[in-house]
Design a protein around this motif. Structure first.
Motif, mmCIF file in Angstrom:
data_model
loop_
_atom_site.group_PDB
_atom_site.id
_atom_site.type_symbol
_atom_site.label_atom_id
_atom_site.label_comp_id
_atom_site.label_asym_id
_atom_site.label_seq_id
_atom_site.Cartn_x
_atom_site.Cartn_y
_atom_site.Cartn_z
ATOM 1 N N LYS A 361 0.834 -1.207 0.000
ATOM 2 C CA LYS A 361 0.000 0.000 0.000
ATOM 3 C C LYS A 361 0.870 1.258 0.000
ATOM 4 O O LYS A 361 0.622 2.203 -0.755
ATOM 5 C CB LYS A 361 -0.916 -0.012 1.217
ATOM 6 C CG LYS A 361 -1.775 1.249 1.390
ATOM 7 C CD LYS A 361 -2.664 1.117 2.619
ATOM 8 C CE LYS A 361 -3.376 2.426 2.948
ATOM 9 N NZ LYS A 361 -4.303 2.850 1.886
ATOM 10 N N ALA A 362 1.906 1.255 0.834
ATOM 11 C CA ALA A 362 2.783 2.422 0.925
ATOM 12 C C ALA A 362 3.527 2.657 -0.392
ATOM 13 O O ALA A 362 3.679 3.800 -0.837
ATOM 14 C CB ALA A 362 3.777 2.232 2.067
ATOM 15 N N ILE A 363 3.999 1.576 -1.022
ATOM 16 C CA ILE A 363 4.696 1.709 -2.304
ATOM 17 C C ILE A 363 3.744 2.204 -3.382
ATOM 18 O O ILE A 363 4.090 3.066 -4.201
ATOM 19 C CB ILE A 363 5.355 0.364 -2.693
ATOM 20 C CG1 ILE A 363 6.493 0.039 -1.716
ATOM 21 C CG2 ILE A 363 5.875 0.410 -4.121
ATOM 22 C CD1 ILE A 363 7.043 -1.365 -1.850
ATOM 23 N N ASP A 375 -5.968 -1.050 -1.633
ATOM 24 C CA ASP A 375 -6.676 0.222 -1.756
ATOM 25 C C ASP A 375 -5.719 1.339 -1.373
ATOM 26 O O ASP A 375 -4.913 1.198 -0.443
ATOM 27 C CB ASP A 375 -7.896 0.250 -0.834
ATOM 28 C CG ASP A 375 -8.957 -0.756 -1.256
ATOM 29 O OD1 ASP A 375 -9.152 -0.922 -2.475
ATOM 30 O OD2 ASP A 375 -9.564 -1.379 -0.366
ATOM 31 N N ILE A 376 -5.793 2.458 -2.098
ATOM 32 C CA ILE A 376 -4.890 3.553 -1.805
ATOM 33 C C ILE A 376 -5.675 4.824 -1.508
ATOM 34 O O ILE A 376 -6.831 4.975 -1.913
ATOM 35 C CB ILE A 376 -3.913 3.811 -2.964
ATOM 36 C CG1 ILE A 376 -4.663 4.157 -4.268
ATOM 37 C CG2 ILE A 376 -2.999 2.631 -3.175
ATOM 38 C CD1 ILE A 376 -3.748 4.533 -5.404
ATOM 39 N N ASP A 377 -5.045 5.719 -0.774
ATOM 40 C CA ASP A 377 -5.621 7.016 -0.433
ATOM 41 C C ASP A 377 -5.446 7.938 -1.631
ATOM 42 O O ASP A 377 -4.322 8.304 -1.991
ATOM 43 C CB ASP A 377 -4.910 7.579 0.796
ATOM 44 C CG ASP A 377 -5.527 8.890 1.281
ATOM 45 O OD1 ASP A 377 -6.269 9.531 0.514
ATOM 46 O OD2 ASP A 377 -5.253 9.266 2.430
ATOM 47 N N GLN A 378 -6.536 8.311 -2.259
ATOM 48 C CA GLN A 378 -6.480 9.112 -3.478
ATOM 49 C C GLN A 378 -5.753 10.436 -3.263
ATOM 50 O O GLN A 378 -5.102 10.955 -4.173
ATOM 51 C CB GLN A 378 -7.898 9.376 -3.986
ATOM 52 C CG GLN A 378 -7.949 10.081 -5.334
ATOM 53 C CD GLN A 378 -9.372 10.171 -5.868
ATOM 54 O OE1 GLN A 378 -10.297 9.624 -5.277
ATOM 55 N NE2 GLN A 378 -9.554 10.847 -6.997
ATOM 56 N N SER A 383 -3.619 12.636 -9.706
ATOM 57 C CA SER A 383 -4.917 12.253 -10.273
ATOM 58 C C SER A 383 -4.754 11.245 -11.403
ATOM 59 O O SER A 383 -5.546 10.304 -11.534
ATOM 60 C CB SER A 383 -5.658 13.493 -10.782
ATOM 61 O OG SER A 383 -4.891 14.164 -11.775
ATOM 62 N N LEU A 384 -3.707 11.405 -12.213
ATOM 63 C CA LEU A 384 -3.486 10.488 -13.330
ATOM 64 C C LEU A 384 -3.060 9.115 -12.825
ATOM 65 O O LEU A 384 -3.524 8.089 -13.335
ATOM 66 C CB LEU A 384 -2.425 11.059 -14.271
ATOM 67 C CG LEU A 384 -2.104 10.224 -15.511
ATOM 68 C CD1 LEU A 384 -3.355 9.987 -16.352
ATOM 69 C CD2 LEU A 384 -1.014 10.894 -16.340
ATOM 70 N N TYR A 385 -2.189 9.082 -11.818
ATOM 71 C CA TYR A 385 -1.776 7.799 -11.277
ATOM 72 C C TYR A 385 -2.977 7.043 -10.718
ATOM 73 O O TYR A 385 -3.100 5.832 -10.911
ATOM 74 C CB TYR A 385 -0.727 7.969 -10.165
ATOM 75 C CG TYR A 385 -0.407 6.652 -9.485
ATOM 76 C CD1 TYR A 385 0.512 5.774 -10.045
ATOM 77 C CD2 TYR A 385 -1.067 6.251 -8.329
ATOM 78 C CE1 TYR A 385 0.786 4.549 -9.454
ATOM 79 C CE2 TYR A 385 -0.800 5.026 -7.736
ATOM 80 C CZ TYR A 385 0.118 4.186 -8.299
ATOM 81 O OH TYR A 385 0.373 2.963 -7.723
ATOM 82 N N TYR A 386 -3.863 7.729 -10.039
ATOM 83 C CA TYR A 386 -5.020 7.068 -9.440
ATOM 84 C C TYR A 386 -5.885 6.401 -10.514
ATOM 85 O O TYR A 386 -6.350 5.277 -10.343
ATOM 86 C CB TYR A 386 -5.852 8.078 -8.649
ATOM 87 C CG TYR A 386 -6.929 7.444 -7.800
ATOM 88 C CD1 TYR A 386 -6.610 6.762 -6.634
ATOM 89 C CD2 TYR A 386 -8.269 7.520 -8.175
ATOM 90 C CE1 TYR A 386 -7.595 6.168 -5.856
ATOM 91 C CE2 TYR A 386 -9.261 6.937 -7.409
ATOM 92 C CZ TYR A 386 -8.922 6.255 -6.254
ATOM 93 O OH TYR A 386 -9.903 5.658 -5.488
ATOM 94 N N LYS A 387 -6.063 7.084 -11.650
ATOM 95 C CA LYS A 387 -6.826 6.494 -12.756
ATOM 96 C C LYS A 387 -6.114 5.246 -13.282
ATOM 97 O O LYS A 387 -6.741 4.197 -13.511
ATOM 98 C CB LYS A 387 -6.979 7.511 -13.890
ATOM 99 C CG LYS A 387 -7.791 8.748 -13.557
ATOM 100 C CD LYS A 387 -7.697 9.755 -14.698
ATOM 101 C CE LYS A 387 -8.371 11.073 -14.354
ATOM 102 N NZ LYS A 387 -8.179 12.092 -15.419
ATOM 103 N N ALA A 388 -4.800 5.353 -13.495
ATOM 104 C CA ALA A 388 -4.046 4.233 -14.055
ATOM 105 C C ALA A 388 -3.975 3.064 -13.085
ATOM 106 O O ALA A 388 -4.066 1.896 -13.486
ATOM 107 C CB ALA A 388 -2.640 4.693 -14.429
ATOM 108 N N PHE A 389 -3.825 3.355 -11.815
ATOM 109 C CA PHE A 389 -3.748 2.303 -10.794
ATOM 110 C C PHE A 389 -5.009 1.456 -10.810
ATOM 111 O O PHE A 389 -4.952 0.221 -10.784
ATOM 112 C CB PHE A 389 -3.549 2.943 -9.420
ATOM 113 C CG PHE A 389 -3.554 1.955 -8.284
ATOM 114 C CD1 PHE A 389 -2.415 1.227 -7.981
ATOM 115 C CD2 PHE A 389 -4.698 1.750 -7.524
ATOM 116 C CE1 PHE A 389 -2.418 0.308 -6.930
ATOM 117 C CE2 PHE A 389 -4.702 0.840 -6.472
ATOM 118 C CZ PHE A 389 -3.560 0.120 -6.177
#
Length: 443
Positions: A361-363, A375-378, A383-389
């Motif tokens: 999660k931390a990585i 699950d990650i903290d948005q 914003s782009l990484y969150y979409k790709a993740f």
């Protein structure tokens, strides 16, 4: 995916030397061994290449530092070695059978050759003790580290995702273009953007691995299917001159002939292509997860919000799964064959600390892809990484070509795609690739 260097030939010779030591009973005990009842600290050594100032490197070093604080009985010798010199330094100590207790290894030829040299021991007992953790890894995560049945030799703390389709939502809306889900829709998008003097797909193929890693792997897999590719790589029942692979190269040529890429794509590098794309000069870019980190550092939040991500479109009648991304497991921590007793127990505990649920999660929250369902903290990522993740998390992964081809064959296909972009025929490139891979596989 860049080509992987092979270990020193000295390491390969060590296989015979180690075998001889094992037969004579002359192999020395690990200097890091320690008895449970000795009352002394357990000595443990770890090498890794997370030496930089990026968030992922700082995160991994922080996990190791915290382990040292939480385990005062462990005298930890941790060395962070710069990536440029890490492979060679690890190869040198491996050749002398002087590996640290724990060390970062890459998936692919490096870890496989260390196993063949008898320098690794499995970490399977971690997976047996933490079954929930093991089950949350994405499909294929352990495949590069399973050198024998029912045993695993590392757990990836990263992921290589190489064929994400990035697109500029502003340009797609402005010209009323549908985000392509099929090949025909992609070709329609290419036509419309060209008519409006917008480059359809940004590509920086100066380093020729780019087109192979980001485009061909997924495109060809859609046409041929994964099983065919693995058979062709092994030269068992399939060849790169087979019609399906020639057809796959033909689709790449269709992109070239339709002017999908900007002029001079073989003359600019991937970073220049990223800037060309983010500045709105191109509607799309097919690239890897590394682009997420690069754009997070160089683009404004306004530019990032205009970018969305998806998968490459399906191929009509293709034998492969449609919605996929090429990639695979990243590197992970391995355990030296020489580490025993209390040192081994401490080593397994540290390996789990670096690759366990909290670490994954931390990585991930350091804007780095992982092969783990977490699950990650948005608010902690771009914003782009969150979409790709979230895209990658639910998408099947298929092979990157140069992870399976020999070094010579990988060079042939890399250069071959450049040649197709300057007029070479798919049939000629397929023939060259088949010859190169056959030479590497045939005894």
């Amino acid at each position: 995916m860049k080509p992987v260097r092979k270990l020193s030939i000295v390491l390969l010779l060590m296989t015979l030397m180690l075998a001889a030591c094992g037969e004579s009973g002359g192999q020395k005990a690990s200097p890091s061994e320690g008895g449970k009842g000795s009352g002394e600290k357990v000595k443990l050594s770890i090498w890794h290449n997370f030496s930089g100032d990026d968030l992922r490197a700082k995160t991994v070093r922080g996990i190791i530092d915290q382990f040292a604080k939480d385990n005062p009985n462990v005298e930890l010798d941790a060395q962070a070695i710069p990536p440029d010199g890490y492979r060679q330094r690890l190869s040198t100590v491996a050749a002398g059978n002087e590996l640290p207790d724990i060390f970062f290894v890459y998936a692919g030829s490096q870890s496989a050759e260390l196993f063949r040299a008898g320098l690794l021991q499995p970490i399977t007992e971690i997976a047996d003790q933490h079954k929930d953790w093991k089950e949350k890894f994405l499909p294929g995560a352990f495949e590069p580290y399973q050198f024998e049945p029912n045993q695993i030799y590392s757990a990836p703390i990263g992921m290589s995702a190489t064929s994400i389709l990035y697109y500029n939502t502003t340009l797609f809306q402005k010209y009323n273009v549908k985000v392509p889900e099929t090949w025909d829709e992609l070709m329609t998008a290419v036509k419309v953007f060209n008519e409006n003097k917008i480059t359809p797909i940004a590509l920086g193929n100066k380093a020729p691995w780019v087109a192979q890693s980001t485009i061909l792997g997924t495109l060809a897999d859609h046409v041929t299917g994964t099983e065919w590719f693995k058979n062709a790589a092994a030269q068992k029942g399939a060849k790169f001159t087979d019609p399906e692979f020639v057809k796959a190269l033909g689709y790449f040529k269709q992109l070239v002939d339709s002017k999908a890429f900007q002029d001079g794509a073989n003359s600019i590098d991937n970073t220049q292509a990223e800037q060309y794309f983010v500045q709105g000069n191109a509607a799309m870019m097919i690239s890897g997860a590394w682009t997420l980190t690069n754009l997070a550092a160089s683009a404004s939040e306004e530019q990032l919000k205009a970018i969305d991500v998806t998968v490459m479109p399906a191929i009509p009648g293709g034998k492969g799964e449609a919605k996929t991304i090429s990639g695979g497991a990243g590197g992970g921590m391995a355990l030296s064959k020489r580490t025993e007793g209390a040192a081994k127990e401490a080593a397994l505990k540290l390996i789990y600390a670096i690759s366990g649920p909290e670490a994954q999660k931390a990585i991930a929250e350091s804007n780095s892809m992982v092969m783990y369902d977490t699950d990650i903290d948005q608010s902690k990522v771009s914003s782009l990484y969150y979409k790709a993740f979230n895209l990658v998390k639910k998408t099947a992964i298929t092979p990157v070509y140069d992870a399976y081809l020999s070094a010579d064959a990988a060079e042939v296909i890399n250069n071959g795609l450049q040649e197709i972009m300057t007029g070479a025929s798919p049939e000629n490139i397929a023939k060259k690739l088949q010859e190169a891979q056959a030479r590497s596989v045939t005894p």
